[in-house]
Design a protein around this motif. Structure first.
Motif, PDB file in Angstrom:
ATOM      1  N   LYS A   1      32.398  32.432  -6.439  1.00  0.00           N
ATOM      2  CA  LYS A   1      33.103  33.660  -6.092  1.00  0.00           C
ATOM      3  C   LYS A   1      34.062  34.136  -7.191  1.00  0.00           C
ATOM      4  O   LYS A   1      34.449  35.301  -7.203  1.00  0.00           O
ATOM      5  CB  LYS A   1      33.870  33.481  -4.786  1.00  0.00           C
ATOM      6  CG  LYS A   1      34.942  32.397  -4.832  1.00  0.00           C
ATOM      7  CD  LYS A   1      35.583  32.215  -3.465  1.00  0.00           C
ATOM      8  CE  LYS A   1      36.645  31.110  -3.501  1.00  0.00           C
ATOM      9  NZ  LYS A   1      37.268  30.924  -2.160  1.00  0.00           N
TER      10      LYS A   1
ATOM     11  N   PRO B   1      28.799  38.883  -8.101  1.00  0.00           N
ATOM     12  CA  PRO B   1      28.429  40.262  -7.744  1.00  0.00           C
ATOM     13  C   PRO B   1      27.064  40.688  -8.279  1.00  0.00           C
ATOM     14  O   PRO B   1      26.417  41.555  -7.695  1.00  0.00           O
ATOM     15  CB  PRO B   1      29.553  41.110  -8.358  1.00  0.00           C
ATOM     16  CG  PRO B   1      30.127  40.263  -9.440  1.00  0.00           C
ATOM     17  CD  PRO B   1      30.008  38.852  -8.939  1.00  0.00           C
TER      18      PRO B   1
ATOM     19  N   LEU C   1      24.756  39.351  -5.663  1.00  0.00           N
ATOM     20  CA  LEU C   1      24.990  40.106  -4.436  1.00  0.00           C
ATOM     21  C   LEU C   1      24.410  41.512  -4.551  1.00  0.00           C
ATOM     22  O   LEU C   1      23.821  42.034  -3.590  1.00  0.00           O
ATOM     23  CB  LEU C   1      26.484  40.170  -4.145  1.00  0.00           C
ATOM     24  CG  LEU C   1      26.908  40.700  -2.771  1.00  0.00           C
ATOM     25  CD1 LEU C   1      26.275  39.868  -1.666  1.00  0.00           C
ATOM     26  CD2 LEU C   1      28.428  40.671  -2.646  1.00  0.00           C
ATOM     27  N   ARG C   2      24.555  42.120  -5.707  1.00  0.00           N
ATOM     28  CA  ARG C   2      23.985  43.459  -5.910  1.00  0.00           C
ATOM     29  C   ARG C   2      22.465  43.423  -5.777  1.00  0.00           C
ATOM     30  O   ARG C   2      21.851  44.369  -5.276  1.00  0.00           O
ATOM     31  CB  ARG C   2      24.385  43.991  -7.283  1.00  0.00           C
ATOM     32  CG  ARG C   2      23.839  45.380  -7.570  1.00  0.00           C
ATOM     33  CD  ARG C   2      24.197  45.831  -8.967  1.00  0.00           C
ATOM     34  NE  ARG C   2      23.512  47.070  -9.305  1.00  0.00           N
ATOM     35  CZ  ARG C   2      23.543  47.635 -10.515  1.00  0.00           C
ATOM     36  NH1 ARG C   2      24.246  47.080 -11.478  1.00  0.00           N
ATOM     37  NH2 ARG C   2      22.879  48.749 -10.734  1.00  0.00           N
TER      38      ARG C   2
ATOM     39  N   LYS D   1      28.891  42.334   3.052  1.00  0.00           N
ATOM     40  CA  LYS D   1      30.316  42.667   3.117  1.00  0.00           C
ATOM     41  C   LYS D   1      31.173  41.412   3.144  1.00  0.00           C
ATOM     42  O   LYS D   1      32.191  41.319   2.453  1.00  0.00           O
ATOM     43  CB  LYS D   1      30.596  43.516   4.355  1.00  0.00           C
ATOM     44  CG  LYS D   1      32.054  43.953   4.480  1.00  0.00           C
ATOM     45  CD  LYS D   1      32.263  44.862   5.675  1.00  0.00           C
ATOM     46  CE  LYS D   1      33.715  45.321   5.752  1.00  0.00           C
ATOM     47  NZ  LYS D   1      33.934  46.229   6.916  1.00  0.00           N
TER      48      LYS D   1
ATOM     49  N   TYR E   1      31.197  39.948  -0.270  1.00  0.00           N
ATOM     50  CA  TYR E   1      31.972  40.777  -1.205  1.00  0.00           C
ATOM     51  C   TYR E   1      33.467  40.538  -1.035  1.00  0.00           C
ATOM     52  O   TYR E   1      34.208  40.466  -2.026  1.00  0.00           O
ATOM     53  CB  TYR E   1      31.647  42.249  -0.977  1.00  0.00           C
ATOM     54  CG  TYR E   1      32.546  43.187  -1.745  1.00  0.00           C
ATOM     55  CD1 TYR E   1      32.362  43.405  -3.113  1.00  0.00           C
ATOM     56  CD2 TYR E   1      33.591  43.853  -1.115  1.00  0.00           C
ATOM     57  CE1 TYR E   1      33.197  44.251  -3.834  1.00  0.00           C
ATOM     58  CE2 TYR E   1      34.435  44.698  -1.822  1.00  0.00           C
ATOM     59  CZ  TYR E   1      34.230  44.892  -3.171  1.00  0.00           C
ATOM     60  OH  TYR E   1      35.064  45.727  -3.880  1.00  0.00           O
TER      61      TYR E   1
ATOM     62  N   LEU F   1      35.190  37.707  -3.029  1.00  0.00           N
ATOM     63  CA  LEU F   1      35.271  37.759  -4.484  1.00  0.00           C
ATOM     64  C   LEU F   1      36.719  37.936  -4.923  1.00  0.00           C
ATOM     65  O   LEU F   1      37.502  38.609  -4.253  1.00  0.00           O
ATOM     66  CB  LEU F   1      34.420  38.914  -5.030  1.00  0.00           C
ATOM     67  CG  LEU F   1      32.932  38.916  -4.678  1.00  0.00           C
ATOM     68  CD1 LEU F   1      32.268  40.135  -5.298  1.00  0.00           C
ATOM     69  CD2 LEU F   1      32.261  37.636  -5.145  1.00  0.00           C
TER      70      LEU F   1
ATOM     71  N   LYS G   1      36.102  41.829  -8.619  1.00  0.00           N
ATOM     72  CA  LYS G   1      35.840  43.079  -7.896  1.00  0.00           C
ATOM     73  C   LYS G   1      35.966  44.312  -8.784  1.00  0.00           C
ATOM     74  O   LYS G   1      35.549  45.400  -8.396  1.00  0.00           O
ATOM     75  CB  LYS G   1      36.779  43.205  -6.700  1.00  0.00           C
ATOM     76  CG  LYS G   1      36.411  42.310  -5.535  1.00  0.00           C
ATOM     77  CD  LYS G   1      37.377  42.496  -4.373  1.00  0.00           C
ATOM     78  CE  LYS G   1      36.990  41.599  -3.208  1.00  0.00           C
ATOM     79  NZ  LYS G   1      37.951  41.695  -2.084  1.00  0.00           N
TER      80      LYS G   1
ATOM     81  N   SER H   1      30.343  44.924  -8.903  1.00  0.00           N
ATOM     82  CA  SER H   1      31.154  44.930  -7.693  1.00  0.00           C
ATOM     83  C   SER H   1      31.427  46.341  -7.220  1.00  0.00           C
ATOM     84  O   SER H   1      31.447  46.618  -6.013  1.00  0.00           O
ATOM     85  CB  SER H   1      32.481  44.197  -7.948  1.00  0.00           C
ATOM     86  OG  SER H   1      32.272  42.825  -8.215  1.00  0.00           O
TER      87      SER H   1
ATOM     88  N   ILE I   1      28.541  47.642  -5.270  1.00  0.00           N
ATOM     89  CA  ILE I   1      28.521  47.059  -3.933  1.00  0.00           C
ATOM     90  C   ILE I   1      29.558  47.717  -3.049  1.00  0.00           C
ATOM     91  O   ILE I   1      29.291  48.048  -1.877  1.00  0.00           O
ATOM     92  CB  ILE I   1      28.782  45.537  -4.017  1.00  0.00           C
ATOM     93  CG1 ILE I   1      27.668  44.849  -4.814  1.00  0.00           C
ATOM     94  CG2 ILE I   1      28.871  44.926  -2.617  1.00  0.00           C
ATOM     95  CD1 ILE I   1      27.994  43.439  -5.214  1.00  0.00           C
ATOM     96  N   GLU I   2      30.754  47.938  -3.591  1.00  0.00           N
ATOM     97  CA  GLU I   2      31.815  48.579  -2.817  1.00  0.00           C
ATOM     98  C   GLU I   2      31.399  49.987  -2.375  1.00  0.00           C
ATOM     99  O   GLU I   2      31.646  50.389  -1.236  1.00  0.00           O
ATOM    100  CB  GLU I   2      33.105  48.652  -3.647  1.00  0.00           C
ATOM    101  CG  GLU I   2      34.272  49.252  -2.894  1.00  0.00           C
ATOM    102  CD  GLU I   2      35.548  49.304  -3.718  1.00  0.00           C
ATOM    103  OE1 GLU I   2      36.606  49.617  -3.143  1.00  0.00           O
ATOM    104  OE2 GLU I   2      35.480  49.034  -4.939  1.00  0.00           O
TER     105      GLU I   2
END
Length: 237
Positions: free
Chosen positions: A187, A193, A196-197, A211, A214, A217, A222, A227, A230-231
């Motif tokens: 993390k 990220p 995760l993406r 979520k 995310y 992280l 972030k 990131s 993702i946000e």
């Protein structure tokens, strides 16, 4: 069936890139870092020029080029955050995806193993390769199921087909659980990220799990471009 699940893993691990030579976009840079030096060594193919490309969505944009001398090339510069970039080669259709970070590192690119370049001196690339290797080991379990699937389909064996489909779902679940566990364990790394993406490219997106991952992280992580994407996704969902 096998092709479908292999496409799942490769869509998660790699970006689908389309070369676009009509535009050039300079990377965001910062003056508060020493920058990067990337040395490349080519084996079994002989382009005269190598292009460093910025990846934006599903397209790539050349931002720099280097002449190949004695099968080697060099790129120097600065990036604000580690991101995945792409190398392309004059007169070749090959694309090499890697993480560009501010360090001195080396790529050994063999045309016969173009998707698995040897990367030396980059901790983030080594970490991502570790993730990819373990992911492939999970999906390798599909190999022994494929002949069984073909046989059951030819024999129209509905019961056996149902068993195989459940096994395939189990393999996919194992990979997804491994992937999110890997994000949790890393993390505080820019690797998190990026992985995760990639889950945003899945045919079935688990928004709640994305979520949750995310939110764990670190604040510094972030701020990375991955990131931020993702946000933005989470804001819309």
């Amino acid at each position: 069936m096998k092709r479908f699940f292999l496409l799942v893993i490769f869509s998660l691990l790699l970006l689908s890139c389309k070369e676009n030579d009509s535009q050039e976009k300079q990377p965001t840079v910062s003056t508060n870092t020493k920058g990067f030096k990337l040395k490349g060594n080519l084996e079994n193919f002989y382009p005269k020029k190598v292009f460093l490309n910025k990846i934006i969505e599903n397209s790539i944009y050349p931002i720099d080029s280097s002449k190949v001398i004695d099968n080697t090339f060099t790129f120097k510069g600065i990036v604000e955050f580690p991101e995945r970039y792409a190398l392309t080669f004059q007169d070749y259709s090959s694309v090499v995806i890697f993480i560009l970070e501010n360090t001195n590192f080396e790529l050994v690119i063999n045309q016969d193993q173009i998707n698995d370049p040897l990367i030396k001196g980059s901790k983030l690339n080594n970490k991502l390769n570790e993730y990819k290797t373990k992911s492939k080991q999970i999906f390798k379990k599909i190999d022994y199921l494929f002949p069984q699937f073909q046989k059951a389909r030819l024999e129209n064996d509905a019961k056996e087909l149902s068993i195989i489909r459940n096994e395939l779902k189990s393999i996919e679940k194992e990979f997804i659980n491994f992937s999110f566990d890997y994000i949790l364990q890393n993390k505080n790394s820019y690797i998190a990220p990026m992985i995760l993406r990639d889950h945003l490219k899945s045919t079935t997106i688990d928004t709640l799990r994305i979520k949750k991952a995310y939110l764990i992280l670190s604040n510094d992580i972030k701020n990375s471009p991955d990131s931020q994407i993702i946000e933005s996704f989470l804001t819309l969902h």
